[in-house]
Design a protein around this motif. Sequence first.
Motif, PDB file in Angstrom:
ATOM      1  N   LYS A  16     -39.935  18.706  24.098  1.00 49.23           N
ATOM      2  CA  LYS A  16     -40.894  19.341  23.187  1.00 49.23           C
ATOM      3  C   LYS A  16     -40.948  20.863  23.305  1.00 49.23           C
ATOM      4  CE  LYS A  16     -45.072  18.449  25.930  1.00 49.23           C
ATOM      5  NZ  LYS A  16     -45.125  17.345  26.892  1.00 49.23           N
ATOM      6  N   GLU A  17     -40.396  21.418  24.386  1.00 52.34           N
ATOM      7  CA  GLU A  17     -40.375  22.870  24.544  1.00 52.34           C
ATOM      8  C   GLU A  17     -39.260  23.530  23.731  1.00 52.34           C
ATOM      9  OE1 GLU A  17     -40.637  20.779  27.202  1.00 52.34           O
ATOM     10  OE2 GLU A  17     -42.802  21.124  27.504  1.00 52.34           O
ATOM     11  N   HIS A  18     -38.316  22.756  23.263  1.00 48.88           N
ATOM     12  CA  HIS A  18     -37.245  23.345  22.449  1.00 48.88           C
ATOM     13  C   HIS A  18     -37.787  23.869  21.136  1.00 48.88           C
ATOM     14  CE1 HIS A  18     -34.178  21.000  24.944  1.00 48.88           C
ATOM     15  NE2 HIS A  18     -33.797  22.264  24.996  1.00 48.88           N
ATOM     16  N   LYS A  19     -36.970  24.749  20.508  1.00 51.50           N
ATOM     17  CA  LYS A  19     -37.364  25.292  19.220  1.00 51.50           C
ATOM     18  C   LYS A  19     -36.495  24.710  18.111  1.00 51.50           C
ATOM     19  CE  LYS A  19     -39.214  29.007  21.692  1.00 51.50           C
ATOM     20  NZ  LYS A  19     -38.924  30.179  22.509  1.00 51.50           N
ATOM     21  N   VAL A  20     -36.982  24.853  16.889  1.00 54.48           N
ATOM     22  CA  VAL A  20     -36.223  24.308  15.753  1.00 54.48           C
ATOM     23  C   VAL A  20     -34.801  24.881  15.758  1.00 54.48           C
ATOM     24  CG1 VAL A  20     -36.039  24.187  13.247  1.00 54.48           C
ATOM     25  CG2 VAL A  20     -38.258  23.903  14.350  1.00 54.48           C
ATOM     26  N   PHE A  21     -34.709  26.167  16.092  1.00 54.17           N
ATOM     27  CA  PHE A  21     -33.381  26.775  16.111  1.00 54.17           C
ATOM     28  C   PHE A  21     -32.456  26.084  17.118  1.00 54.17           C
ATOM     29  CE2 PHE A  21     -30.130  29.740  17.493  1.00 54.17           C
ATOM     30  CZ  PHE A  21     -29.582  30.114  16.266  1.00 54.17           C
ATOM     31  N   ASP A  22     -32.979  25.752  18.308  1.00 54.46           N
ATOM     32  CA  ASP A  22     -32.164  25.058  19.320  1.00 54.46           C
ATOM     33  C   ASP A  22     -31.615  23.756  18.752  1.00 54.46           C
ATOM     34  OD1 ASP A  22     -33.008  27.003  21.131  1.00 54.46           O
ATOM     35  OD2 ASP A  22     -34.764  25.818  21.714  1.00 54.46           O
ATOM     36  N   LEU A  23     -32.501  23.076  18.075  1.00 56.54           N
ATOM     37  CA  LEU A  23     -32.167  21.770  17.509  1.00 56.54           C
ATOM     38  C   LEU A  23     -31.019  21.896  16.508  1.00 56.54           C
ATOM     39  CD1 LEU A  23     -34.173  19.311  18.060  1.00 56.54           C
ATOM     40  CD2 LEU A  23     -34.900  19.622  15.721  1.00 56.54           C
ATOM     41  N   ILE A  24     -31.225  22.784  15.538  1.00 56.62           N
ATOM     42  CA  ILE A  24     -30.269  22.903  14.435  1.00 56.62           C
ATOM     43  C   ILE A  24     -28.987  23.579  14.899  1.00 56.62           C
ATOM     44  CG2 ILE A  24     -29.898  23.825  12.107  1.00 56.62           C
ATOM     45  CD1 ILE A  24     -32.006  21.556  12.407  1.00 56.62           C
ATOM     46  N   ASN A  25     -29.139  24.549  15.761  1.00 57.14           N
ATOM     47  CA  ASN A  25     -27.966  25.252  16.268  1.00 57.14           C
ATOM     48  C   ASN A  25     -27.091  24.303  17.068  1.00 57.14           C
ATOM     49  OD1 ASN A  25     -26.425  27.602  16.604  1.00 57.14           O
ATOM     50  ND2 ASN A  25     -27.239  27.883  18.666  1.00 57.14           N
ATOM     51  N   ASN A  26     -27.729  23.389  17.739  1.00 58.58           N
ATOM     52  CA  ASN A  26     -26.996  22.422  18.542  1.00 58.58           C
ATOM     53  C   ASN A  26     -26.355  21.332  17.680  1.00 58.58           C
ATOM     54  OD1 ASN A  26     -27.094  19.756  20.398  1.00 58.58           O
ATOM     55  ND2 ASN A  26     -26.775  21.598  21.617  1.00 58.58           N
ATOM     56  N   ASN A  27     -27.042  20.982  16.609  1.00 59.66           N
ATOM     57  CA  ASN A  27     -26.534  19.888  15.781  1.00 59.66           C
ATOM     58  C   ASN A  27     -27.088  20.015  14.366  1.00 59.66           C
ATOM     59  OD1 ASN A  27     -25.903  17.510  14.544  1.00 59.66           O
ATOM     60  ND2 ASN A  27     -26.690  16.178  16.163  1.00 59.66           N
ATOM     61  N   TYR A  28     -26.280  20.608  13.498  1.00 61.82           N
ATOM     62  CA  TYR A  28     -26.814  20.878  12.152  1.00 61.82           C
ATOM     63  C   TYR A  28     -27.013  19.614  11.319  1.00 61.82           C
ATOM     64  CZ  TYR A  28     -21.950  20.602  10.560  1.00 61.82           C
ATOM     65  OH  TYR A  28     -20.683  20.174  10.301  1.00 61.82           O
ATOM     66  N   HIS A  29     -26.480  18.486  11.809  1.00 58.79           N
ATOM     67  CA  HIS A  29     -26.743  17.220  11.110  1.00 58.79           C
ATOM     68  C   HIS A  29     -28.225  16.861  11.143  1.00 58.79           C
ATOM     69  CE1 HIS A  29     -22.537  16.316  10.571  1.00 58.79           C
ATOM     70  NE2 HIS A  29     -22.330  16.624  11.829  1.00 58.79           N
ATOM     71  N   LEU A  30     -28.960  17.540  12.015  1.00 61.00           N
ATOM     72  CA  LEU A  30     -30.389  17.241  12.113  1.00 61.00           C
ATOM     73  C   LEU A  30     -31.200  17.899  10.992  1.00 61.00           C
ATOM     74  CD1 LEU A  30     -30.817  17.444  15.984  1.00 61.00           C
ATOM     75  CD2 LEU A  30     -31.026  15.405  14.563  1.00 61.00           C
ATOM     76  N   LEU A  31     -30.553  18.761  10.203  1.00 60.77           N
ATOM     77  CA  LEU A  31     -31.281  19.404   9.095  1.00 60.77           C
ATOM     78  C   LEU A  31     -31.988  18.402   8.186  1.00 60.77           C
ATOM     79  CD1 LEU A  31     -28.967  22.390   8.080  1.00 60.77           C
ATOM     80  CD2 LEU A  31     -31.402  22.554   8.658  1.00 60.77           C
ATOM     81  N   PRO A  32     -31.262  17.425   7.619  1.00 62.31           N
ATOM     82  CA  PRO A  32     -31.980  16.469   6.765  1.00 62.31           C
ATOM     83  C   PRO A  32     -32.959  15.605   7.555  1.00 62.31           C
ATOM     84  CG  PRO A  32     -29.677  15.839   6.974  1.00 62.31           C
ATOM     85  CD  PRO A  32     -29.819  17.185   7.611  1.00 62.31           C
ATOM     86  N   VAL A  33     -32.713  15.459   8.849  1.00 60.05           N
ATOM     87  CA  VAL A  33     -33.604  14.611   9.656  1.00 60.05           C
ATOM     88  C   VAL A  33     -34.982  15.266   9.793  1.00 60.05           C
ATOM     89  CG1 VAL A  33     -33.954  13.529  11.902  1.00 60.05           C
ATOM     90  CG2 VAL A  33     -31.661  13.624  10.912  1.00 60.05           C
ATOM     91  N   ILE A  34     -34.990  16.553  10.150  1.00 54.55           N
ATOM     92  CA  ILE A  34     -36.312  17.181  10.299  1.00 54.55           C
ATOM     93  C   ILE A  34     -36.985  17.302   8.936  1.00 54.55           C
ATOM     94  CG2 ILE A  34     -35.656  18.415  12.410  1.00 54.55           C
ATOM     95  CD1 ILE A  34     -35.681  21.011  10.674  1.00 54.55           C
ATOM     96  N   ASN A  35     -36.171  17.453   7.908  1.00 57.17           N
ATOM     97  CA  ASN A  35     -36.714  17.502   6.560  1.00 57.17           C
ATOM     98  C   ASN A  35     -37.494  16.232   6.206  1.00 57.17           C
ATOM     99  OD1 ASN A  35     -36.123  16.765   3.460  1.00 57.17           O
ATOM    100  ND2 ASN A  35     -36.490  18.959   3.702  1.00 57.17           N
ATOM    101  N   ARG A  36     -36.998  15.089   6.689  1.00 57.59           N
ATOM    102  CA  ARG A  36     -37.688  13.824   6.415  1.00 57.59           C
ATOM    103  C   ARG A  36     -39.070  13.770   7.085  1.00 57.59           C
ATOM    104  NH1 ARG A  36     -32.267  10.916   8.012  1.00 57.59           N
ATOM    105  NH2 ARG A  36     -31.107  11.894   6.341  1.00 57.59           N
ATOM    106  N   PHE A  37     -39.226  14.569   8.111  1.00 54.57           N
ATOM    107  CA  PHE A  37     -40.533  14.631   8.774  1.00 54.57           C
ATOM    108  C   PHE A  37     -41.443  15.644   8.075  1.00 54.57           C
ATOM    109  CE2 PHE A  37     -38.239  12.739  12.296  1.00 54.57           C
ATOM    110  CZ  PHE A  37     -39.180  11.870  12.813  1.00 54.57           C
ATOM    111  N   GLY A  38     -40.895  16.331   7.087  1.00 52.47           N
ATOM    112  CA  GLY A  38     -41.662  17.380   6.431  1.00 52.47           C
ATOM    113  C   GLY A  38     -41.607  18.709   7.171  1.00 52.47           C
ATOM    114  N   VAL A  39     -40.669  18.819   8.122  1.00 54.41           N
ATOM    115  CA  VAL A  39     -40.541  20.076   8.850  1.00 54.41           C
ATOM    116  C   VAL A  39     -39.598  21.007   8.089  1.00 54.41           C
ATOM    117  CG1 VAL A  39     -39.681  21.156  10.961  1.00 54.41           C
ATOM    118  CG2 VAL A  39     -40.986  19.021  11.095  1.00 54.41           C
ATOM    119  N   ASN A  40     -40.113  22.185   7.737  1.00 54.83           N
ATOM    120  CA  ASN A  40     -39.284  23.155   7.029  1.00 54.83           C
ATOM    121  C   ASN A  40     -38.696  24.147   8.003  1.00 54.83           C
ATOM    122  OD1 ASN A  40     -40.072  22.038   4.536  1.00 54.83           O
ATOM    123  ND2 ASN A  40     -41.989  23.212   4.654  1.00 54.83           N
ATOM    124  N   LEU A  41     -37.846  25.007   7.495  1.00 49.36           N
ATOM    125  CA  LEU A  41     -37.337  26.111   8.312  1.00 49.36           C
ATOM    126  C   LEU A  41     -38.326  27.273   8.202  1.00 49.36           C
ATOM    127  CD1 LEU A  41     -33.572  25.918   7.307  1.00 49.36           C
ATOM    128  CD2 LEU A  41     -34.756  24.801   9.207  1.00 49.36           C
TER     129      LEU A  41
END
Lengths: 193, 231
Positions: free
Chosen positions: B6-31
């Motif tokens: 939970k301490e990671h940031k959105v950038f860490d997530l996406i930078n590490n694996n850009y396939h997660l873009l649509p995944v966070i989008n499904r949660f309603g999380v924007n950039l």
Amino acid sequence: MNKKVYILHRSAVVQNGLAEILHHNINCEVKLFESFPDFEIVSETLGDKYLVLVEDNQLNSSSFKSFIRNRNGVSVIKIINSFTQSTGNDTIYLYDNAGEIVNKVNVAFEQMTKPEKGEDTLSTREIDVLKLVALGYANKEIADKLHISTHTVISHRKNITEKLGIKSVSGLTVYAVINNFIDTSNINISDLL
Amino acid sequence: MDIFVKEHKVFDLINNNYHLLPVINRFGVNLGNKDKTLNEICKINDINIDFFLAIVNTYNNKDYFPEKELKSFSPLMIVKYLKKTHTYYTNYMLPKLEKLLHKLIESDSSDSNQLIVIEQFYFKYKSELLLHIKEEEEKVFPLVEKMVNNKTYDAGFNIHSYEKEHSDVDSKINDLKNLIIKYIEPTYDENICYEFLVTLFRFEKDINDHARIEDNILIPQLLEIERAQNE
Ligand SMILES: [Fe+2]
Ligand SMILES: [Fe+2]
């Protein structure tokens, strides 16, 4: 390939019986040995690609195991002397009928001649099977049409899938169509898929 | 980075694996969240952080199995998420694939029917996938709701047959890739073909991960409820 089968069994009756069955059904060269030491002495002259049918107590000896370890071209079928129901392909039981024995030996040879994974040229027989798969026939029907056992059909299908990297029946059908293995002028392709 | 916390940031997530873009989008999380942590983002969007992490980690790491987290969120949450994913496939991914495939066929300079056959195969795949999704939405998900609400459990659906169906569906995508990459005469516009393939790869990854969430999170939860109810 000149098919070679070597039989290792203490019983002369078993040796000669198996040899007889193989000679009648498969075009292959058969040599008989009573024990592993007899076989090992001449093994250098026997080529490097062959099938050994070996009595199970000899198969489990450490000398046989270490002999076989580095010989990639050698396939083994074990012979079990007891009265047991026939199951796997890598075992011949003394009470197997001739057809079963021939089938097991054929399957072993097929596996041996199987090209390395990734080589995608199908054999003529595999193309025959593929055509019928593409036309929607079941394994049993294919077996009847080609006069082979259902077991052999399954083994062909496995090899086809391995060679092509295509698993689903519709995928195989597409492959058959784009390679013109089946005549699609009178059929609606999407019905086949 | 193997596991997101939970301490990671959105950038860490996406930078590490850009396939997660649509995944966070499904949660309603924007950039555009500056340097907020995942924990903060989840709080703002009213998302259960354990659930969020379980999902992104399952997507990110094949071997990840959120055993501990499993009990901390409701299967209804998963169902809601899975439905969103289905919508993403039916409303976005499949139309996109079709458009590209159509463009690819139009770009074909030969008079062979190879790509037409490929398109038919694709439609076959699509109809199976849609049927699978329909079954989940009409049978599986309502069953989940019933089970969670502790109403009568009707055994019209066999939880155990579920996984096999997934492998059937994804072997077709794999076949489609194989056929195009290995066997089709390249008389088409290559750039369109590459774009189609890249989209297909992304879709395949997403849908495999989606199936893994169904198999590894939803099903164990259902089995657990079933077990508890039988006691
Ligand atoms: Fe689903
Ligand atoms: Fe599914």
